[in-house]
Design a protein around this motif. Structure first.
Motif, mmCIF file in Angstrom:
data_model
loop_
_atom_site.group_PDB
_atom_site.id
_atom_site.type_symbol
_atom_site.label_atom_id
_atom_site.label_comp_id
_atom_site.label_asym_id
_atom_site.label_seq_id
_atom_site.Cartn_x
_atom_site.Cartn_y
_atom_site.Cartn_z
ATOM 1 N N GLU A 409 0.807 -1.037 -0.233
ATOM 2 C CA GLU A 409 -0.228 0.460 0.097
ATOM 3 C C GLU A 409 0.974 1.346 0.117
ATOM 4 O O GLU A 409 2.023 1.089 0.790
ATOM 5 C CB GLU A 409 -0.898 0.280 1.539
ATOM 6 N N PRO A 410 0.529 2.369 -0.879
ATOM 7 C CA PRO A 410 1.465 3.543 -0.753
ATOM 8 C C PRO A 410 0.622 4.407 0.900
ATOM 9 O O PRO A 410 0.589 3.838 1.601
ATOM 10 C CB PRO A 410 1.005 4.284 -1.657
ATOM 11 N N ASN A 411 2.174 5.459 0.467
ATOM 12 C CA ASN A 411 1.599 5.678 2.573
ATOM 13 C C ASN A 411 0.578 6.799 2.214
ATOM 14 O O ASN A 411 0.581 7.954 1.862
ATOM 15 C CB ASN A 411 3.048 6.383 2.605
ATOM 16 N N LEU A 412 -0.340 6.366 2.553
ATOM 17 C CA LEU A 412 -1.509 6.784 2.744
ATOM 18 C C LEU A 412 -1.395 7.780 4.440
ATOM 19 O O LEU A 412 -2.929 8.569 4.268
ATOM 20 C CB LEU A 412 -2.482 5.827 2.878
ATOM 21 N N ASN A 413 -0.808 7.735 5.241
ATOM 22 C CA ASN A 413 -0.908 8.380 6.309
ATOM 23 C C ASN A 413 0.288 9.145 6.409
ATOM 24 O O ASN A 413 0.398 9.629 7.477
ATOM 25 C CB ASN A 413 -0.971 7.298 7.778
ATOM 26 N N GLY A 414 0.957 9.333 5.461
ATOM 27 C CA GLY A 414 2.129 10.490 6.052
ATOM 28 C C GLY A 414 2.924 9.458 6.449
ATOM 29 O O GLY A 414 4.507 10.845 7.027
ATOM 30 N N GLU A 415 3.529 8.777 6.766
ATOM 31 C CA GLU A 415 4.788 7.892 7.364
ATOM 32 C C GLU A 415 5.603 8.347 7.498
ATOM 33 O O GLU A 415 6.336 8.070 6.050
ATOM 34 C CB GLU A 415 4.484 7.106 7.682
ATOM 35 N N GLU A 416 6.925 9.213 7.847
ATOM 36 C CA GLU A 416 7.918 9.482 7.830
ATOM 37 C C GLU A 416 9.162 7.915 7.527
ATOM 38 O O GLU A 416 8.652 7.219 8.222
ATOM 39 C CB GLU A 416 8.803 10.300 8.583
ATOM 40 N N ASN A 417 9.899 8.311 6.550
ATOM 41 C CA ASN A 417 10.490 7.099 5.783
ATOM 42 C C ASN A 417 9.529 5.763 5.722
ATOM 43 O O ASN A 417 10.178 4.831 6.228
ATOM 44 C CB ASN A 417 11.628 6.689 6.972
ATOM 45 N N TYR A 418 8.624 5.997 4.581
ATOM 46 C CA TYR A 418 8.133 5.157 4.280
ATOM 47 C C TYR A 418 8.777 3.522 4.059
ATOM 48 O O TYR A 418 9.074 3.908 3.049
ATOM 49 C CB TYR A 418 6.377 5.450 4.294
ATOM 50 N N ILE A 419 7.923 2.151 4.333
ATOM 51 C CA ILE A 419 8.339 1.071 3.502
ATOM 52 C C ILE A 419 7.649 0.612 3.746
ATOM 53 O O ILE A 419 7.191 0.067 4.980
ATOM 54 C CB ILE A 419 9.728 0.919 3.735
ATOM 55 N N ASP A 420 7.209 -0.033 1.978
ATOM 56 C CA ASP A 420 5.908 -0.598 2.602
ATOM 57 C C ASP A 420 6.028 -2.045 2.692
ATOM 58 O O ASP A 420 7.364 -2.829 2.990
ATOM 59 C CB ASP A 420 5.364 -0.677 1.151
ATOM 60 N N GLU A 421 4.965 -3.189 2.381
ATOM 61 C CA GLU A 421 5.201 -4.102 3.458
ATOM 62 C C GLU A 421 6.602 -5.437 2.414
ATOM 63 O O GLU A 421 7.819 -5.921 3.424
ATOM 64 C CB GLU A 421 4.747 -5.368 3.885
ATOM 65 N N ALA A 422 6.221 -5.139 1.602
ATOM 66 C CA ALA A 422 7.168 -5.610 0.436
ATOM 67 C C ALA A 422 8.245 -5.378 -0.303
ATOM 68 O O ALA A 422 9.058 -6.624 0.312
ATOM 69 C CB ALA A 422 5.771 -5.578 -1.118
ATOM 70 N N ASP A 423 8.656 -4.032 -0.439
ATOM 71 C CA ASP A 423 10.117 -3.757 0.166
ATOM 72 C C ASP A 423 10.724 -4.543 1.511
ATOM 73 O O ASP A 423 11.960 -4.460 1.517
ATOM 74 C CB ASP A 423 10.403 -2.628 0.150
ATOM 75 N N GLN A 424 9.790 -4.368 2.365
ATOM 76 C CA GLN A 424 10.732 -4.777 4.190
ATOM 77 C C GLN A 424 11.324 -5.861 3.332
ATOM 78 O O GLN A 424 12.387 -6.596 4.031
ATOM 79 C CB GLN A 424 9.854 -4.496 4.896
ATOM 80 N N PHE A 425 10.817 -6.968 3.069
ATOM 81 C CA PHE A 425 10.854 -8.697 2.548
ATOM 82 C C PHE A 425 11.589 -8.544 2.221
ATOM 83 O O PHE A 425 12.557 -9.157 2.355
ATOM 84 C CB PHE A 425 9.818 -8.894 2.660
ATOM 85 N N TYR A 426 11.728 -7.681 0.647
ATOM 86 C CA TYR A 426 12.978 -8.157 -0.090
ATOM 87 C C TYR A 426 14.020 -7.044 0.587
ATOM 88 O O TYR A 426 14.879 -7.750 -0.082
ATOM 89 C CB TYR A 426 12.263 -7.779 -1.435
ATOM 90 N N ALA A 427 13.943 -6.293 0.937
ATOM 91 C CA ALA A 427 15.416 -6.421 2.163
ATOM 92 C C ALA A 427 15.667 -7.300 3.047
ATOM 93 O O ALA A 427 17.602 -6.667 2.174
ATOM 94 C CB ALA A 427 14.752 -4.610 2.198
ATOM 95 N N ASN A 428 15.307 -8.286 3.349
ATOM 96 C CA ASN A 428 15.861 -9.323 3.625
ATOM 97 C C ASN A 428 15.050 -10.378 3.942
ATOM 98 O O ASN A 428 14.932 -10.535 5.068
ATOM 99 C CB ASN A 428 16.899 -8.701 5.292
ATOM 100 N N PRO A 429 14.664 -10.865 3.121
ATOM 101 C CA PRO A 429 14.050 -11.523 3.524
ATOM 102 C C PRO A 429 13.915 -13.010 4.730
ATOM 103 O O PRO A 429 12.873 -13.061 5.080
ATOM 104 C CB PRO A 429 13.818 -12.874 2.104
ATOM 105 N N ALA A 430 14.833 -13.384 5.036
ATOM 106 C CA ALA A 430 15.358 -14.370 5.604
ATOM 107 C C ALA A 430 14.534 -13.493 7.703
ATOM 108 O O ALA A 430 13.696 -14.456 8.076
ATOM 109 C CB ALA A 430 17.155 -14.820 5.716
ATOM 110 N N ALA A 431 15.638 -12.401 7.731
ATOM 111 C CA ALA A 431 15.197 -11.601 8.871
ATOM 112 C C ALA A 431 13.608 -11.472 9.228
ATOM 113 O O ALA A 431 12.885 -11.639 9.892
ATOM 114 C CB ALA A 431 15.477 -10.288 8.893
ATOM 115 N N TRP A 432 12.618 -10.868 7.123
ATOM 116 C CA TRP A 432 11.757 -10.769 7.614
ATOM 117 C C TRP A 432 10.643 -12.194 8.020
ATOM 118 O O TRP A 432 9.794 -11.667 9.262
ATOM 119 C CB TRP A 432 10.999 -10.499 6.330
ATOM 120 N N LEU A 433 11.376 -13.022 7.417
ATOM 121 C CA LEU A 433 10.565 -14.458 7.788
ATOM 122 C C LEU A 433 10.449 -14.632 9.607
ATOM 123 O O LEU A 433 9.248 -15.250 10.278
ATOM 124 C CB LEU A 433 11.013 -15.219 7.238
ATOM 125 N N ARG A 434 11.380 -14.744 9.883
ATOM 126 C CA ARG A 434 11.795 -15.122 11.495
ATOM 127 C C ARG A 434 11.430 -14.039 11.722
ATOM 128 O O ARG A 434 10.779 -14.442 13.613
ATOM 129 C CB ARG A 434 13.521 -14.639 11.659
#
Length: 521
Positions: A409-434
């Protein structure tokens, strides 16, 4: 008799394309149409952020919901019919718009040729996209649009008004054409505005606003919400931006394919003989105006200019008709075969081969969702570790099981340094799963995991609790997130559980799921 034969030929072509077009194009084909219709009819399904923000009209999804309701009433609400029937109905509408295109071009043989061989129209004509609906209705409206030496009809305005609610951007294309219509009409501008434009807009608007307000449960004008979110707030840029000239240099030439050269020739001919081709000039004005306005919007996609395709093909067909009067039969056949060949190559490859894995994988997923029970009798729980909206969803499963995908989802609430969940996952898949997927006890794990093969090496530790049960070809072209194949894994019953390194958070919160169904991961 000839007209019936022409319509029948178009109908056969479009119905055939339903069974030929088996690939993935854009998420909206499912997530903004079939998925919404499924949710409305059967009570479960995923509603994307566009519906919470109220920027989409329910007109198109409600038509699909009506089809689903009829199928359920007759006891035919199986997945194959939920997927197939809406596409067949779209094929019928596309065939009728093709026939209207033929009539608009004064029954020209070249009009049959260009609309039937256009690679991009073949690729999109039977997809359940609002852009496809928009293109069909635009073609029908253009066939009713009054021209020189024709009666001054206003029937097209009813379709235009409807279009502006289904796809508010349709107003851009029709603005210059409506201005031209008012200038050329036998009626005064004031009379047209009050007795025709305003009256029709009020009637269609009242019906559309009432329908949307009832569906949303609050008073809402969806075109205004669409303008506010996509233009004033520029939310669309979250999904990518292109340079200002993209539609002129890449967008339009791509969807035209080999018809680009005939269009350029036709445009030059039209500009040199404006008095001879007044209708062409008006259509060119509308086309250029639309491309210029769209060029100011950072987020650009091929499908956004799909309604311009029939306009360009009309100009091309008219030009080819005039050219062929003086050309030899051999030259005509050579040109026709060249255009057919170079349209057929991308049409077949992109419709039948490229990016079909995310569609084909839904068949085993649907079967598993229907039949699978683990050792404790629990239903299947699927985890899609793919770019968000990579596959269809409940409309292709039709089972009330847990489906979990990476959101974006886009940054609908105007959060600072917003990163969507998919980007968080692909930044470090193993850590996200843990941190997001509980692995103890074993039954807390999702029963099935879906991913592209390019991700497999990065989450090999997580996949030790699974066995590979399906490998489906997807594409020859890959990137860091999309692989050659789609893989489907099933949890191994006797795999030893391991304690999580980080406390699970999201997957054991019912509110995080699209639907809180049966049990959580």
């Amino acid at each position: 008799m000839v007209q019936y034969v022409v319509f029948a030929a178009f109908l056969v072509l479009r119905i055939l394309s339903v069974f030929v077009v088996k690939t993935w194009y854009v998420p909206d084909e499912y997530w903004q149409s079939l998925e919404v219709g499924h949710k409305l009819t059967f009570g479960y399904g995923h509603m994307t952020w566009e519906w919470s923000k109220g920027i989409r009209s329910y007109i198109h999804p409600l038509s699909i919901a009506a089809v689903y309701r009829a199928l359920a009433w007759f006891g035919l609400d199986q997945v194959e019919y939920l997927v197939l029937v809406p596409r067949i109905l779209q094929a019928i509408l596309s065939a009728f718009s093709d026939y209207c295109f033929y009539r608009w071009n004064k029954n020209s043989k070249w009009s049959i040729f260009v609309i039937a061989t256009s690679w991009f129209w073949f690729y999109t004509a039977t997809r359940t996209l609002s852009n496809t609906i928009e293109t069909c209705l635009t073609t029908i409206a253009l066939s009713l649009y009054p021209r020189h030496h024709e009666p001054d009809s206003h029937k097209f305005l009813w379709i235009v008004a409807l279009l502006c609610f289904i796809r508010p951007t349709a107003a851009i294309l029709w603005f210059p054409l409506c201005i031209i219509h008012m200038r050329k009409s036998i009626h005064s501008v004031a009379e047209l505005l009050i007795k025709r434009y305003l009256l029709i807009a009020l009637i269609v608007g009242a019906i559309a606003v009432s329908l949307d307000s009832y569906a949303y449960g609050r008073f809402i004008v969806t075109p205004f919400e669409f303008f506010k979110v996509n233009v004033l707030e520029n939310v669309g840029s979250f999904y990518g931006t292109q340079p200002w000239h993209w539609y002129f240099t890449i967008g339009l030439p791509t969807i035209l394919g080999p018809f680009t050269l005939p269009l350029l020739t036709a445009v030059l001919q039209t500009l040199q003989n404006r008095d001879t081709y007044p209708d062409r000039c008006n259509l060119l004005i509308s086309t250029i105006f639309t491309l210029v306005v769209y060029s100011f919007l950072p987020h650009k996609e091929f499908r956004f200019i799909l309604p311009l395709l029939p306009i360009c093909l009309h100009i091309i067909a008219d030009s080819l008709k005039n050219w062929s009067r003086n050309a030899s039969r051999i030259i005509i056949w050579i040109v026709a075969l060249a255009l057919l060949t170079f349209n057929a190559i991308p049409a077949i490859y992109l419709s039948w081969i490229h990016q079909r894995g995310t569609i084909d994988i839904m068949q085993p997923i649907e079967r598993i969702a229907r039949e699978y029970r683990d050792s404790d009798g629990h239903l299947a729980k699927f985890l899609f570790l793919m770019p968000c909206h990579s596959t269809p969803f409940y409309s292709h499963v039709h089972q009330n099981v847990t489906l979990r995908f990476l959101t974006c989802e886009p940054n609908l609430n105007g959060e600072e340094n917003y990163i969507d969940e998919a980007d968080q996952f692909y930044a470090n898949p193993a850590a996200w799963l843990r941190s997001h997927v509980p692995v103890y006890p074993k039954s807390a794990l999702p029963t099935h995991t879906v991913l592209f093969d390019s991700l497999q090496p990065q989450i090999s530790e997580f996949l030790k609790s699974y066995k590979l049960i399906e490998t489906v070809y997807h594409s020859n072209y890959t990137d860091t997130r999309v692989g050659h194949n789609v893989l489907l894994y099933e949890r191994v019953a006797d795999a030893p559980p391991t304690k999580p390194k980080v406390e699970p958070n999201q997957f054991n919160k019912p509110e995080h799921f699209d639907n809180t169904i049966h049990d959580e991961f």
